[in-house]
Design an enzyme around this catalytic site. Structure first.
Site, mmCIF file in Angstrom:
data_model
loop_
_atom_site.group_PDB
_atom_site.id
_atom_site.type_symbol
_atom_site.label_atom_id
_atom_site.label_comp_id
_atom_site.label_asym_id
_atom_site.label_seq_id
_atom_site.Cartn_x
_atom_site.Cartn_y
_atom_site.Cartn_z
ATOM 1 N N GLN A 43 0.809 -1.219 0.000
ATOM 2 C CA GLN A 43 0.000 0.000 0.000
ATOM 3 C C GLN A 43 0.849 1.280 0.000
ATOM 4 O O GLN A 43 0.314 2.372 -0.181
ATOM 5 C CB GLN A 43 -0.939 0.008 1.215
ATOM 6 C CG GLN A 43 -1.920 -1.154 1.231
ATOM 7 C CD GLN A 43 -2.748 -1.244 -0.034
ATOM 8 O OE1 GLN A 43 -3.304 -0.255 -0.490
ATOM 9 N NE2 GLN A 43 -2.810 -2.426 -0.621
ATOM 10 N N ASN A 44 2.158 1.142 0.210
ATOM 11 C CA ASN A 44 3.011 2.328 0.164
ATOM 12 C C ASN A 44 3.119 2.770 -1.292
ATOM 13 O O ASN A 44 3.324 1.957 -2.189
ATOM 14 C CB ASN A 44 4.397 2.055 0.750
ATOM 15 C CG ASN A 44 5.158 3.343 0.972
ATOM 16 O OD1 ASN A 44 5.438 4.087 0.030
ATOM 17 N ND2 ASN A 44 5.490 3.626 2.217
ATOM 18 N N ARG A 45 2.998 4.065 -1.510
ATOM 19 C CA ARG A 45 2.899 4.594 -2.877
ATOM 20 C C ARG A 45 4.229 5.095 -3.436
ATOM 21 O O ARG A 45 4.279 5.683 -4.509
ATOM 22 C CB ARG A 45 1.842 5.698 -2.890
ATOM 23 C CG ARG A 45 0.478 5.126 -2.473
ATOM 24 C CD ARG A 45 -0.515 6.150 -2.038
ATOM 25 N NE ARG A 45 -0.127 6.792 -0.787
ATOM 26 C CZ ARG A 45 -0.812 7.779 -0.225
ATOM 27 N NH1 ARG A 45 -1.903 8.225 -0.786
ATOM 28 N NH2 ARG A 45 -0.409 8.331 0.901
ATOM 29 N N THR A 142 4.762 8.966 1.458
ATOM 30 C CA THR A 142 4.086 8.034 0.556
ATOM 31 C C THR A 142 3.406 6.903 1.330
ATOM 32 O O THR A 142 2.773 6.032 0.731
ATOM 33 C CB THR A 142 5.086 7.427 -0.455
ATOM 34 O OG1 THR A 142 6.131 6.749 0.253
ATOM 35 C CG2 THR A 142 5.657 8.500 -1.366
#
Length: 168
Positions: A43-45, A142
């Protein structure tokens, strides 16, 4: 409730003699520690944002991620070498031992330093600025915990900040 763990950063920074910018996080998340590489939580962008900003494809494997960073002259590391932390919670970080940032600064022509999020920025200001004397610019995190920023808004902020600094 989880307890504090005393942890050491277990994987090296990514950089080479062409790295022009340095992006610093705080400390690897549980998922990143499991994968032994930066921004491993799905889920880290981070990787999506950098890919969009550089007009490149999103790297998937560790080898692709390293190649991506070096191709775009980006060095990547964290501010913390060791600390006590609960899970992945930046707000729980205590008893910090900072990294020896001179390792990168001696070997790469770093022109700009960026912090991925407020905690990384605050830690840089406290522990590394006095050592380097180099300004660090804060970018919005992020992390999926930064719900105030949609992927589009995050990408636009990073694009505006990194414009003219990143090799596309």
């Amino acid at each position: 409730m989880q307890d504090y763990q005393h942890l050491h950063h277990e994987f090296p920074p990514v950089y080479d003699s062409n790295s022009k910018i340095l992006i610093l996080g705080s400390f690897p998340s549980v998922k990143s520690r499991e994968q032994q590489f930066y921004y491993g939580h799905p889920q880290n962008r981070f990787w999506k944002v950098l890919a969009a900003v550089t007009a490149d494809s999103v790297p998937r494997t560790i080898a692709e991620k390293k190649d991506f960073l070096l191709r775009h002259k980006i060095a990547l590391w964290d501010v913390i070498e060791e600390c006590e932390i609960i899970g992945s919670s930046d707000s729980s970080i205590r008893n910090v031992v900072p990294v020896d940032i001179a390792v990168i600064l001696r070997q790469a022509p770093i022109q700009k330093i960026f912090a991925n999020g407020t905690k990384a920025y605050e830690l840089y200001q406290k522990y590394l600025l006095p050592v380097t004397g180099l300004v660090c610019e804060k970018l919005p995190s992020t992390s999926p915990a930064n719900a105030a920023y949609s992927l589009d808004r995050l990408t636009e902020c990073w694009r505006e900040t990194l414009n003219g600094v990143l090799d596309k």
